[in-house]
Design a protein around this motif. Sequence first.
Motif, mmCIF file in Angstrom:
data_model
loop_
_atom_site.group_PDB
_atom_site.id
_atom_site.type_symbol
_atom_site.label_atom_id
_atom_site.label_comp_id
_atom_site.label_asym_id
_atom_site.label_seq_id
_atom_site.Cartn_x
_atom_site.Cartn_y
_atom_site.Cartn_z
ATOM 1 N N LEU A 53 6.262 -65.200 68.188
ATOM 2 C CA LEU A 53 5.632 -65.665 69.449
ATOM 3 C C LEU A 53 4.045 -65.899 69.389
ATOM 4 N N GLY A 54 3.670 -64.925 68.420
ATOM 5 C CA GLY A 54 1.712 -65.198 68.258
ATOM 6 C C GLY A 54 1.479 -66.262 67.292
ATOM 7 N N ASP A 55 2.187 -66.749 66.336
ATOM 8 C CA ASP A 55 1.782 -67.415 65.263
ATOM 9 C C ASP A 55 1.568 -68.788 65.593
ATOM 10 N N PRO A 56 0.454 -69.589 65.507
ATOM 11 C CA PRO A 56 0.294 -70.807 65.755
ATOM 12 C C PRO A 56 1.182 -71.877 65.167
ATOM 13 N N ARG A 57 1.703 -71.148 64.055
ATOM 14 C CA ARG A 57 2.473 -72.169 63.118
ATOM 15 C C ARG A 57 3.817 -72.334 63.604
ATOM 16 N N PHE A 58 4.147 -71.943 64.745
ATOM 17 C CA PHE A 58 5.338 -72.070 65.517
ATOM 18 C C PHE A 58 5.197 -72.797 66.718
ATOM 19 N N SER A 59 5.604 -74.072 66.821
ATOM 20 C CA SER A 59 5.367 -74.883 67.763
ATOM 21 C C SER A 59 6.568 -75.008 68.726
ATOM 22 N N LYS A 60 6.111 -75.285 69.896
ATOM 23 C CA LYS A 60 7.493 -75.534 71.139
ATOM 24 C C LYS A 60 7.371 -77.007 71.360
ATOM 25 N N HIS A 65 7.267 -81.747 66.311
ATOM 26 C CA HIS A 65 7.618 -80.865 65.038
ATOM 27 C C HIS A 65 9.009 -80.447 64.848
ATOM 28 N N TRP A 66 9.878 -81.423 65.330
ATOM 29 C CA TRP A 66 11.405 -81.194 64.924
ATOM 30 C C TRP A 66 11.942 -82.521 64.324
ATOM 31 N N PRO A 67 11.572 -82.553 62.947
ATOM 32 C CA PRO A 67 12.043 -83.963 62.301
ATOM 33 C C PRO A 67 13.459 -84.342 62.855
ATOM 34 N N ALA A 68 14.446 -83.657 63.067
ATOM 35 C CA ALA A 68 15.669 -83.847 63.308
ATOM 36 C C ALA A 68 15.946 -84.485 64.554
ATOM 37 N N PHE A 69 15.014 -84.309 65.426
ATOM 38 C CA PHE A 69 15.113 -84.736 66.687
ATOM 39 C C PHE A 69 14.225 -86.179 66.705
ATOM 40 N N PRO A 293 15.712 -71.245 73.548
ATOM 41 C CA PRO A 293 15.236 -72.405 72.778
ATOM 42 C C PRO A 293 13.827 -72.865 73.393
ATOM 43 N N PHE A 294 13.056 -73.288 72.320
ATOM 44 C CA PHE A 294 13.109 -73.585 71.001
ATOM 45 C C PHE A 294 11.510 -73.350 70.414
ATOM 46 N N ARG A 295 11.748 -72.959 69.271
ATOM 47 C CA ARG A 295 10.192 -72.844 68.559
ATOM 48 C C ARG A 295 10.546 -73.770 67.334
ATOM 49 N N PHE A 296 9.778 -74.376 66.551
ATOM 50 C CA PHE A 296 9.706 -75.129 65.490
ATOM 51 C C PHE A 296 8.598 -74.635 64.368
ATOM 52 N N ALA A 297 8.850 -74.509 63.118
ATOM 53 C CA ALA A 297 7.953 -74.154 62.188
ATOM 54 C C ALA A 297 7.241 -75.332 61.949
ATOM 55 N N THR A 298 6.091 -75.315 61.941
ATOM 56 C CA THR A 298 4.984 -76.440 61.452
ATOM 57 C C THR A 298 4.799 -76.777 60.263
ATOM 58 N N GLN A 310 9.667 -75.778 57.278
ATOM 59 C CA GLN A 310 9.200 -76.735 58.251
ATOM 60 C C GLN A 310 9.985 -77.374 58.818
ATOM 61 N N GLY A 311 9.843 -77.597 60.290
ATOM 62 C CA GLY A 311 10.736 -78.116 61.077
ATOM 63 C C GLY A 311 11.965 -77.377 61.610
ATOM 64 N N ASP A 312 12.210 -76.309 61.137
ATOM 65 C CA ASP A 312 13.487 -75.543 61.441
ATOM 66 C C ASP A 312 13.450 -75.046 62.867
ATOM 67 N N PRO A 313 14.347 -75.098 63.577
ATOM 68 C CA PRO A 313 14.408 -74.884 64.978
ATOM 69 C C PRO A 313 14.490 -73.119 65.031
ATOM 70 N N VAL A 314 14.034 -72.435 65.978
ATOM 71 C CA VAL A 314 13.867 -71.102 66.047
ATOM 72 C C VAL A 314 14.026 -70.660 67.584
ATOM 73 N N LEU A 315 15.212 -69.780 67.585
ATOM 74 C CA LEU A 315 15.340 -69.109 69.085
ATOM 75 C C LEU A 315 14.881 -67.628 69.061
ATOM 76 N N VAL A 316 14.132 -67.071 70.013
ATOM 77 C CA VAL A 316 13.793 -65.863 70.120
ATOM 78 C C VAL A 316 14.872 -64.919 71.231
ATOM 79 N N ALA A 317 15.441 -63.879 70.523
ATOM 80 C CA ALA A 317 16.744 -63.274 71.124
ATOM 81 C C ALA A 317 16.287 -62.372 71.977
ATOM 82 N N PHE A 318 15.615 -62.381 73.027
ATOM 83 C CA PHE A 318 14.936 -61.397 73.852
ATOM 84 C C PHE A 318 15.780 -60.296 74.386
ATOM 85 N N ALA A 319 16.932 -60.496 74.407
ATOM 86 C CA ALA A 319 18.027 -59.637 74.890
ATOM 87 C C ALA A 319 18.531 -58.620 73.697
ATOM 88 N N ALA A 320 17.792 -58.858 72.463
ATOM 89 C CA ALA A 320 18.032 -58.242 71.291
ATOM 90 C C ALA A 320 16.766 -57.453 70.867
#
Length: 422
Positions: A53-60, A65-69, A293-298, A310-320
């Motif tokens: 959540l705090g690292d600028p290398r993770f984009s929304k 920043h999502w090559p697959a998209f 969803p979503f954050r993406f590694a830059t 780089q480009g991998d999607p990330v979900l933060v599991a707040f309930a966990a």
Amino acid sequence: MPHHPPIAIDRTGADIHAELAALRRRGPVSRIELPGSVPAWSVTGYDAALRVLGDPRFSKDPRKHWPAFRNGEIGADFPLIGWVLMDNLTTAHGSDHSRLRRLTAKAFTPRRVEAMRPVIEQAATELLDELAAVAPGESVDLKKRFAHPLPARVISDLFGVPPEERTELLRGGEVNVDTTTSPEDAAANVERWHQQMHEFVERKRRAPGDDLTSDLIAAQEADGSRLSPSELVGTLHLMLATGTEPVMNLIGNAVHALLTHPEQYEQVRKGDADWDDVIEETLRAEAPVAHLPFRFATEDVEVGGVTIRQGDPVLVAFAAVGRDPAVHGASADRFELSREDKTHLSFGHGIYRCIGMPLARAELAIALPALFQRFPDIELAVPPDRIRPQSTFIMNGLESLPVRLGPVGGRPVGGRPMGGRG
């Protein structure tokens, strides 16, 4: 760290906590498969979530920043396409995010939220008056009659949505979080939702009022570069949806937790615990958003002992995250009002902290004591195992909350009247 095949996320959300516990056993960051066979990462550990959540290398921003998209691998048939196509804070990164945040944060200043307290209290009082007409032994769905309409009314009033349009404009957000929706229906929902919001904005442009939608339109017209038409519509989508669904879940989850833990409700009735304890423990143990969803590694980033490419999607599991044993010990899964450390990240962190947090806290601080003051003997109308979760893995809430209200009370529960700050 051993290599595990990804866990395919249950799109029905039948048992979110069990699924997230299985992911956590694999480590604080683990591989998952989203509906549509899309690979991603789930972050279940508290420290790892802080990092992401705090690292600028993770984009929304999937557009950047999502090559697959970008290259067309993720098409309109992706079941979560609504979360990709939004043009608002959910998908903005860097300077775009900062610009949008500055504009929308004006809606939730301490002064603005304080001015909303009478509106929240009036909404709660009117809804409880309606419930007071229900026969004491009759079952009533508290989600439908209180937990949903209260935040829906408050956020709609704030943004100037007239009563006759609220059902339709809020319905788009409800469909967007239902992860059992077919890809075709999800895409149709996005198109319909956008069209309805465009039409609403045009009506407001022609006849502005004393509301935040009119303020955003005025800001756009004063300087067209500050908020594009797409961003304006996307921002309204976000504000109306996030102003309703999470608060609805928090009210429902808090009531459900107290009614299934009568000994802890008794602590509140005696004043041994206060409403702040209820709110914070609900946020920790029953976060309203489960798997966002979503954050993406830059670039390649190592988090929690794994390398997110780089480009991998990330979900933060707040309930966990709120149930991480590394923070809360062996009792992390238990709802305990007496817990001293109720640390959680359910409103996010850093520059991505939920801008509506002050309003949400105000709504909870008013709604919960008001409900239990009016109906101190409220109880579940069905056995706990018959209460089903929402049909989603993104949100953490209840499909319905059938209760019997009991006789109307009037005395404060926990020694605090409606509107009290505890």
